[in-house]
Scaffold this motif. Structure first.
Motif, PDB file in Angstrom:
ATOM      1  N   TRP A 190      24.705  39.476 -11.581  1.00 56.60           N
ATOM      2  CA  TRP A 190      25.325  38.967 -12.751  1.00 56.60           C
ATOM      3  C   TRP A 190      24.804  37.666 -13.225  1.00 56.60           C
ATOM      4  N   ARG A 194      24.309  35.711 -19.926  1.00 53.52           N
ATOM      5  CA  ARG A 194      24.555  37.116 -20.530  1.00 53.52           C
ATOM      6  C   ARG A 194      25.746  37.628 -20.480  1.00 53.52           C
ATOM      7  N   LYS A 195      26.338  37.027 -19.365  1.00 59.07           N
ATOM      8  CA  LYS A 195      28.021  37.560 -18.851  1.00 59.07           C
ATOM      9  C   LYS A 195      27.998  38.963 -18.443  1.00 59.07           C
ATOM     10  N   GLU A 196      27.108  39.452 -17.995  1.00 61.03           N
ATOM     11  CA  GLU A 196      27.020  40.748 -17.434  1.00 61.03           C
ATOM     12  C   GLU A 196      25.851  41.289 -16.380  1.00 61.03           C
ATOM     13  N   ARG A 198      22.809  42.452 -14.786  1.00 63.22           N
ATOM     14  CA  ARG A 198      21.420  42.702 -15.090  1.00 63.22           C
ATOM     15  C   ARG A 198      20.480  43.244 -14.246  1.00 63.22           C
ATOM     16  N   PHE A 229      29.110  51.661 -13.867  1.00 59.21           N
ATOM     17  CA  PHE A 229      28.039  51.352 -15.018  1.00 59.21           C
ATOM     18  C   PHE A 229      26.977  52.252 -15.207  1.00 59.21           C
TER      19      PHE A 229
END
Length: 230
Positions: A190, A194-196, A198, A229
């Motif tokens: 996490w 980028r708050k996601e 990766r 995802f």
């Protein structure tokens, strides 16, 4: 010692091994694993406790071993040692130097407790076993050992990362999973900037630091991550 005694001794040893490798185990789990009744497992646990093995219970949820308790190393069979030697040759193909170093150190410790005859055979097998890939044993990363530590202790890491366009950035990430590909290792994490989630290729991490700050563990399995995802 009759056959039943031998089976029980083997089961008691296996129970200790299970307790040393799993944080919490239930009597039901152990009964299913060893194909015996739950009552038999209760008797086994009592026998181990009477022998001085520090087995504790957690609120009726299961058993666990007192932290720091370890049995002396158990002897490996020749086939088990051979399997580990074969795995060593596979590990030598890996492109992360820290992973290779740690595994080879572990293999050296295992060889140290083998009987001399088994040790000679293990060394012979190691000398006679080779794989074609990565013959030059080139390494493209040196971070797996630290990443494994950060992942299991829920510690943030700071990385300097170079993307496919050769652009550098500094990221603070929460490590979630390590995945091996045919070419290299990938870190799923996490990314706080980028708050996601990766992917980060380990060979593109130029610098890494494990931070003292902990993060809240992500409440999902790797399979649940893929289901969500992908």
């Amino acid at each position: 010692m009759n056959d039943n005694d031998t089976k029980r001794l083997s089961r008691l040893t296996a129970i200790i091994t299970q307790l040393q490798t799993t944080r919490l185990v239930t009597a039901t789990n152990l009964a299913e694993k060893f194909s015996v009744s739950v009552r038999t497992i209760y008797r086994d646990i009592r026998a181990l406790e009477q022998a001085g093995v520090p087995i504790l219970t957690e609120g009726g949820k299961g058993y666990y071993m007192m932290d720091g308790y370890r049995l002396p190393p158990l002897m490996f069979t020749e086939k088990q040692a051979n399997a580990l030697i074969l795995a060593e040759q596979l590990v030598l193909k890996n492109k992360d130097q820290s992973f290779v170093n740690d595994y080879c150190d572990a293999i050296d410790k295992i060889k140290a407790i083998l009987k001399e005859s088994a040790k000679s055979k293990a060394n012979l097998l190691g000398d006679r076993t080779r794989f074609d890939q990565n013959i030059n044993r080139e390494r493209s990363s040196n971070f797996i050992s630290e990443l494994q530590y950060a992942l299991t202790n829920f510690l943030l890491i700071s990385i300097d990362y170079v993307n496919k366009d050769n652009l550098s950035s500094k990221r603070t990430v929460e490590p979630f999973s390590l995945i091996s590909t045919t070419e290299n290792w990938l870190l799923i994490a996490w990314c706080r900037s980028r708050k996601e989630f990766r992917y980060f290729r380990l060979d593109r991490i130029s610098k890494m630091e494990v931070l003292a700050e902990k993060f809240e563990p992500h409440k999902m399995t790797l399979q649940e991550y893929f289901d969500k995802f992908y």
